[in-house]
Design a protein around this motif. Structure first.
Motif, PDB file in Angstrom:
ATOM      1  N   ARG A 155       0.840  -1.188   0.000  1.00 20.53           N
ATOM      2  CA  ARG A 155       0.000   0.000   0.000  1.00 20.53           C
ATOM      3  C   ARG A 155       0.879   1.243   0.000  1.00 20.53           C
ATOM      4  O   ARG A 155       1.874   1.308   0.731  1.00 20.53           O
ATOM      5  CB  ARG A 155      -0.919   0.009   1.222  1.00 20.53           C
ATOM      6  N   VAL A 156       0.503   2.218  -0.817  1.00 17.48           N
ATOM      7  CA  VAL A 156       1.228   3.489  -0.892  1.00 17.48           C
ATOM      8  C   VAL A 156       0.222   4.599  -0.618  1.00 17.48           C
ATOM      9  O   VAL A 156      -0.830   4.662  -1.268  1.00 17.48           O
ATOM     10  CB  VAL A 156       1.859   3.698  -2.292  1.00 17.48           C
ATOM     11  N   TRP A 157       0.538   5.463   0.344  1.00 20.23           N
ATOM     12  CA  TRP A 157      -0.395   6.543   0.644  1.00 20.23           C
ATOM     13  C   TRP A 157       0.313   7.648   1.414  1.00 20.23           C
ATOM     14  O   TRP A 157       1.438   7.490   1.883  1.00 20.23           O
ATOM     15  CB  TRP A 157      -1.599   6.008   1.408  1.00 20.23           C
ATOM     16  N   ASN A 158      -0.355   8.798   1.495  1.00 24.10           N
ATOM     17  CA  ASN A 158       0.130   9.923   2.287  1.00 24.10           C
ATOM     18  C   ASN A 158      -0.245   9.650   3.739  1.00 24.10           C
ATOM     19  O   ASN A 158      -1.392   9.869   4.149  1.00 24.10           O
ATOM     20  CB  ASN A 158      -0.498  11.237   1.814  1.00 24.10           C
ATOM     21  N   ALA A 159       0.710   9.165   4.515  1.00 29.18           N
ATOM     22  CA  ALA A 159       0.424   8.729   5.882  1.00 29.18           C
ATOM     23  C   ALA A 159       0.175   9.908   6.812  1.00 29.18           C
ATOM     24  O   ALA A 159      -0.652   9.842   7.703  1.00 29.18           O
ATOM     25  CB  ALA A 159       1.576   7.881   6.411  1.00 29.18           C
ATOM     26  N   ILE A 166       5.064   3.623   2.306  1.00 23.94           N
ATOM     27  CA  ILE A 166       4.919   2.405   1.515  1.00 23.94           C
ATOM     28  C   ILE A 166       4.978   1.244   2.498  1.00 23.94           C
ATOM     29  O   ILE A 166       5.972   1.069   3.198  1.00 23.94           O
ATOM     30  CB  ILE A 166       6.041   2.272   0.473  1.00 23.94           C
ATOM     31  N   SER A 167       3.901   0.475   2.569  1.00 22.98           N
ATOM     32  CA  SER A 167       3.823  -0.638   3.519  1.00 22.98           C
ATOM     33  C   SER A 167       3.772  -1.963   2.770  1.00 22.98           C
ATOM     34  O   SER A 167       2.999  -2.111   1.822  1.00 22.98           O
ATOM     35  CB  SER A 167       2.594  -0.504   4.411  1.00 22.98           C
ATOM     36  N   VAL A 168       4.598  -2.908   3.201  1.00 24.49           N
ATOM     37  CA  VAL A 168       4.628  -4.257   2.623  1.00 24.49           C
ATOM     38  C   VAL A 168       4.187  -5.223   3.707  1.00 24.49           C
ATOM     39  O   VAL A 168       4.860  -5.372   4.731  1.00 24.49           O
ATOM     40  CB  VAL A 168       6.045  -4.620   2.128  1.00 24.49           C
ATOM     41  N   CYS A 169       3.032  -5.858   3.522  1.00 23.23           N
ATOM     42  CA  CYS A 169       2.513  -6.759   4.551  1.00 23.23           C
ATOM     43  C   CYS A 169       2.343  -8.167   3.988  1.00 23.23           C
ATOM     44  O   CYS A 169       2.131  -8.353   2.785  1.00 23.23           O
ATOM     45  CB  CYS A 169       1.181  -6.242   5.100  1.00 23.23           C
ATOM     46  N   ASP A 170       2.463  -9.148   4.857  1.00 23.79           N
ATOM     47  CA  ASP A 170       2.264 -10.541   4.459  1.00 23.79           C
ATOM     48  C   ASP A 170       1.578 -11.287   5.593  1.00 23.79           C
ATOM     49  O   ASP A 170       1.524 -10.812   6.727  1.00 23.79           O
ATOM     50  CB  ASP A 170       3.605 -11.204   4.106  1.00 23.79           C
ATOM     51  N   ASN A 171       1.020 -12.452   5.276  1.00 21.07           N
ATOM     52  CA  ASN A 171       0.368 -13.282   6.290  1.00 21.07           C
ATOM     53  C   ASN A 171       1.197 -14.522   6.587  1.00 21.07           C
ATOM     54  O   ASN A 171       0.668 -15.600   6.828  1.00 21.07           O
ATOM     55  CB  ASN A 171      -1.046 -13.668   5.840  1.00 21.07           C
TER      56      ASN A 171
END
Length: 280
Positions: A155-159, A166-171
């Motif tokens: 996800r890329v956004w104006n935090a 830029i957030s990289v997430c996994d399960n």
């Protein structure tokens, strides 16, 4: 006594970095020969499958060449201060290009990849090769942690005001603490702790960044940390064992592109971050 011990440790650290740099530098010569021969082979008449394999080999070698250049560059950045080549990156095009590489990387494990740029700015300013290498490192770590059929989201956004995240997430299984440590320890040219990442599919276009793969140097995430800090940003990880991981990269939204001419503005209209990069 204490001063002598510190000097000895400093000398050992410098020798460690010098040896790494020398080895990586020497890798360039045989790689150049391999590339030259593959280029010659590409001029021959080949069958479809042979052309596909040759293209994959060429792509892998060129990615390795970029990786070597990136490693040599990051060690120079760490020792001699910043020399970032900041440019305007079109977020949509940038992530579309990366997605094409990453989809191939995920295919072997049937991993579902989702990239969300709905709330992202149209452009951001960064050193594009360094940012790409950071994200490839994080992507390789995420693929290594998830099981077959797992999920990875970006996800890329104006935090917040003046920050792009830029957030990289996994399960997956969760990032080991020894790996997380590389995000908080100073870059030391190869002493950040062990790190385990997956091996990319040949021809995926996403060769491991410095220190990826099974490595004693642990330089992959240390590289990410230094690259982010040189931009005036930061990187950190959240998550717990068996609950997946989220790695956040946060960059200033007000960096000025190199050679933009904005440096000619009055000095009072500009400020510099701790690493010397100009911000509007």
């Amino acid at each position: 006594m204490e001063q002598g011990r510190r000097q000895m440790e400093s000398t050992k650290g410098l020798l460690h970095v010098d040896w790494q740099r020398m080895i990586v530098h020497d890798m360039k010569n045989p790689l150049t020969i391999i590339l030259a021969n593959l280029d010659l082979l590409s001029r021959c008449r080949l069958r479809s499958r042979e052309e596909e394999l040759l293209h994959s080999a060429l792509k892998g070698c060129r990615d390795l060449q970029l990786m070597i250049q990136g490693y040599l560059r990051i060690t120079r950045l760490g020792e001699h201060g910043p020399a970032l080549e900041l440019c305007i990156i079109r977020v949509g095009l940038f992530f579309h290009r990366l997605e094409k590489m990453w989809v191939v990387l995920c295919r072997d494990k049937n991993v579902h990849l989702e990239i969300d740029i709905e709330e992202a700015p149209v452009t951001l300013v960064a050193d594009e090769p360094l940012l790409e290498r950071v994200l490839c490192n994080l992507m390789l770590n995420a693929v290594a942690q998830v099981e077959r059929g797992g999920r990875i989201g970006i996800r890329v956004w104006n935090a917040s005001t003046g920050r792009i995240r830029i957030s990289v997430c996994d399960n997956g299984a969760g990032m080991p603490e020894v790996v997380k440590a590389a995000l908080v320890r100073p870059f030391s040219g190869g002493k950040a702790g062990n790190e385990v990442t997956g091996s990319p599919r040949p021809g995926s276009g996403c060769a491991p960044g410095p220190g990826t793969g099974k490595s004693e140097s642990g330089i992959g995430l240390a590289f990410c940390r230094l690259a982010c800090e040189l931009h005036g940003g930061r990187i950190w990880a959240e998550g717990a064992p068996a609950r997946g991981t989220v790695v956040h990269v946060e960059l200033p939204a007000d960096l000025v592109p190199s050679g933009s001419g904005l440096l000619d503005r009055p000095e009072e209209n500009l400020m510099r971050n701790n690493h010397g990069n100009t911000r509007a």
